[in-house]
Design an enzyme around this catalytic site. Structure first.
Site, PDB file in Angstrom:
ATOM      1  N   ARG A 171       0.971  -1.267   0.031  1.00  0.00           N
ATOM      2  CA  ARG A 171       0.140  -0.152   0.151  1.00  0.00           C
ATOM      3  C   ARG A 171       1.067   1.137  -0.091  1.00  0.00           C
ATOM      4  NH1 ARG A 171      -0.441   2.493   5.027  1.00  0.00           N
ATOM      5  NH2 ARG A 171       0.628   1.448   6.672  1.00  0.00           N
ATOM      6  N   ARG A 175      -2.491  10.928   1.921  1.00  0.00           N
ATOM      7  CA  ARG A 175      -3.068  11.609   3.155  1.00  0.00           C
ATOM      8  C   ARG A 175      -3.839  12.611   2.275  1.00  0.00           C
ATOM      9  NH1 ARG A 175       1.548  11.225   7.566  1.00  0.00           N
ATOM     10  NH2 ARG A 175       2.081   8.921   7.307  1.00  0.00           N
ATOM     11  N   ARG A 254      20.304  -5.029   1.788  1.00  0.00           N
ATOM     12  CA  ARG A 254      20.885  -3.868   1.200  1.00  0.00           C
ATOM     13  C   ARG A 254      21.794  -3.127   2.005  1.00  0.00           C
ATOM     14  NH1 ARG A 254      21.187  -3.141  -3.846  1.00  0.00           N
ATOM     15  NH2 ARG A 254      20.518  -1.149  -3.859  1.00  0.00           N
ATOM     16  N   ARG A 286      19.342  10.533  -0.830  1.00  0.00           N
ATOM     17  CA  ARG A 286      18.902  11.766   0.153  1.00  0.00           C
ATOM     18  C   ARG A 286      19.991  12.561   0.611  1.00  0.00           C
ATOM     19  NH1 ARG A 286      15.971   8.978   5.620  1.00  0.00           N
ATOM     20  NH2 ARG A 286      17.503   7.364   6.069  1.00  0.00           N
ATOM     21  N   GLU A 306      23.446  10.225   1.085  1.00  0.00           N
ATOM     22  CA  GLU A 306      23.270   8.485   1.484  1.00  0.00           C
ATOM     23  C   GLU A 306      23.112   7.773   0.010  1.00  0.00           C
ATOM     24  OE1 GLU A 306      19.849   6.118   3.481  1.00  0.00           O
ATOM     25  OE2 GLU A 306      20.882   7.717   4.921  1.00  0.00           O
ATOM     26  N   TYR A 354      13.187  -5.927   9.662  1.00  0.00           N
ATOM     27  CA  TYR A 354      13.504  -4.602   9.688  1.00  0.00           C
ATOM     28  C   TYR A 354      12.745  -4.193  10.957  1.00  0.00           C
ATOM     29  CZ  TYR A 354      13.890   0.443   9.146  1.00  0.00           C
ATOM     30  OH  TYR A 354      14.198   1.764   9.643  1.00  0.00           O
ATOM     31  N   ASP A 356      11.702  -0.832  13.648  1.00  0.00           N
ATOM     32  CA  ASP A 356      11.914   0.573  13.932  1.00  0.00           C
ATOM     33  C   ASP A 356      12.220   0.366  15.243  1.00  0.00           C
ATOM     34  OD1 ASP A 356      10.793   1.633  11.751  1.00  0.00           O
ATOM     35  OD2 ASP A 356       8.806   1.486  12.295  1.00  0.00           O
TER      36      ASP A 356
END
Length: 372
Positions: A171, A175, A254, A286, A306, A354, A356
């Site tokens: 998805r 917003r 990666r 970025r 980066e 991964y 957070d």
């Protein structure tokens, strides 16, 4: 010395676990192959600025338990992550919100934005998506995809979007409000003075050995003979395939390369902490300007470009490639891990997922609670 736990890895998972076990009187020794603590959230002061040495890390959570836990070791500021994206000469707000849609099409209301997106999607006549490109187009249409997704994604993965599986993008958050806050979590901020100080407080009083890998430590410890340290249990937060000598083959990751630059006499380089570059022709994804994480007013600034790179053995693994092949391979290693006596596997490398930061802390607390 006899310790209750040898903790391999001085990152966030290892530090939280060490703190919790030390809190109840268990003895721990923490080792890390790097010359510093805090793992990938390590920050280093340069020109009075806390520089995120391994990429931008913004703490965010909706779990008050975790928010309160972190604030025992750090005072978090009120930083809100609001990145912007550069495509050619154009600049867009992220995440995709009404500011983005207004800049793209001149629309002013959510109804207008939704109608434009639906019109673009229907005009493509797509069926079941067969790759990432078709999946993204079916969700946002060609304008958002071409300018803000395609090039950035191809740089991140090192492959054309047509060659990537559709499940990578299940998805895309659209917003329909004028809100540039990237995260929807209730709590968000950056530790004042950087993450390293936070982890130092967690590890206060815990013995540390830095600049030594798990294998090197075991060899050196064994060479001591009767004077060797001993451990009741091991918490291993390194790569699970490396622990088992890659017996089933390598898991894929990666990696990243960072190009850091101190700009003397430049007070403000880009006006924002994170600016994404979404064209594939621009080699970096970025630029981070670190002083903006703490609303810095220093006369100089530090920026970091980066670059995503293909991981090979010996490189730092950042992002697990959780596709069907690698998840099946990890399941084999997890089977071996479950049969290891007195060895725990934790963190993004030990569990090949991964995380957070708030999820890292929660998982470490849960493991500590299970041990207790």
């Amino acid at each position: 010395m006899r310790y209750d736990y040898l903790i391999v890895g001085a990152g966030l998972f290892g530090a939280v676990f060490a703190k919790e076990m030390s809190r109840i009187g268990k003895s721990c020794l923490v080792i890390d192959k790097r010359e510093h603590i805090a793992g990938n959230i390590y920050t280093e002061e340069i020109a009075g600025i806390q520089v995120h040495k391994y990429g931008a890390h913004i703490f965010h959570t909706s779990d008050k338990r975790i928010w309160d836990y972190v604030q025992q070791y750090a005072r978090l500021n009120h930083y809100i992550n609001s990145p912007v994206a550069v495509y050619g000469d154009e600049l867009y707000n992220l995440p995709f919100n009404m500011n983005t849609f207004n800049k793209l099409w001149g629309v002013k209301t959510p109804a207008e934005a939704k109608a434009r997106i639906m019109e673009q999607i229907e005009g493509l006549g797509l069926g079941e998506p067969h790759n990432l490109e078709e999946q993204a187009l079916s969700l946002v249409g060609p304008d958002v995809y071409t300018k803000l997704i395609k090039g950035y994604t191809e740089k991140q993965w090192g492959r054309d979007c047509k060659e990537l599986p559709s499940f990578i993008i299940r998805r895309l958050p659209l917003r329909f409000v004028y809100d540039n806050n990237y995260f929807t979590d209730r709590y968000q901020g950056i530790p004042e003075g950087g993450y390293t100080g936070m982890v130092e407080k967690m590890l206060k009083g815990v013995p540390l050995k830095l600049g030594i890998s798990y294998r090197e430590f075991l060899e050196a410890n064994s060479a001591k003979g009767e004077e060797a340290d001993s451990f009741r249990k091991v918490l291993y937060t390194g790569m699970i395939d490396e622990y088992f000598d890659y017996c089933f083959g390598e898991l894929q990751y990666r990696s990243l390369r960072f190009e850091e630059e101190l700009l003397t006499g430049c007070e403000n380089y880009q006006g924002n902490a994170v600016v994404n570059y979404t064209e594939r022709e621009v080699p970096y994804t970025r630029i981070i300007e670190h002083k903006h994480f703490e609303f810095g007013t220093q006369p100089d600034t530090v920026i970091t470009r980066e670059y995503p790179v293909e991981w090979k053995r010996g490189d730092e693994p950042y992002y697990p490639v959780n596709d069907e092949r690698n998840n099946a391979l990890y399941a084999k290693y997890a089977g071996l891990a479950s049969r290891e006596k007195n060895v725990l596997f934790g963190g993004r490398l030990g569990q090949y997922r991964y995380y957070d930061m708030d999820k890292v802390i929660a998982a470490a607390l849960d493991m500590a609670a299970a041990e207790i």
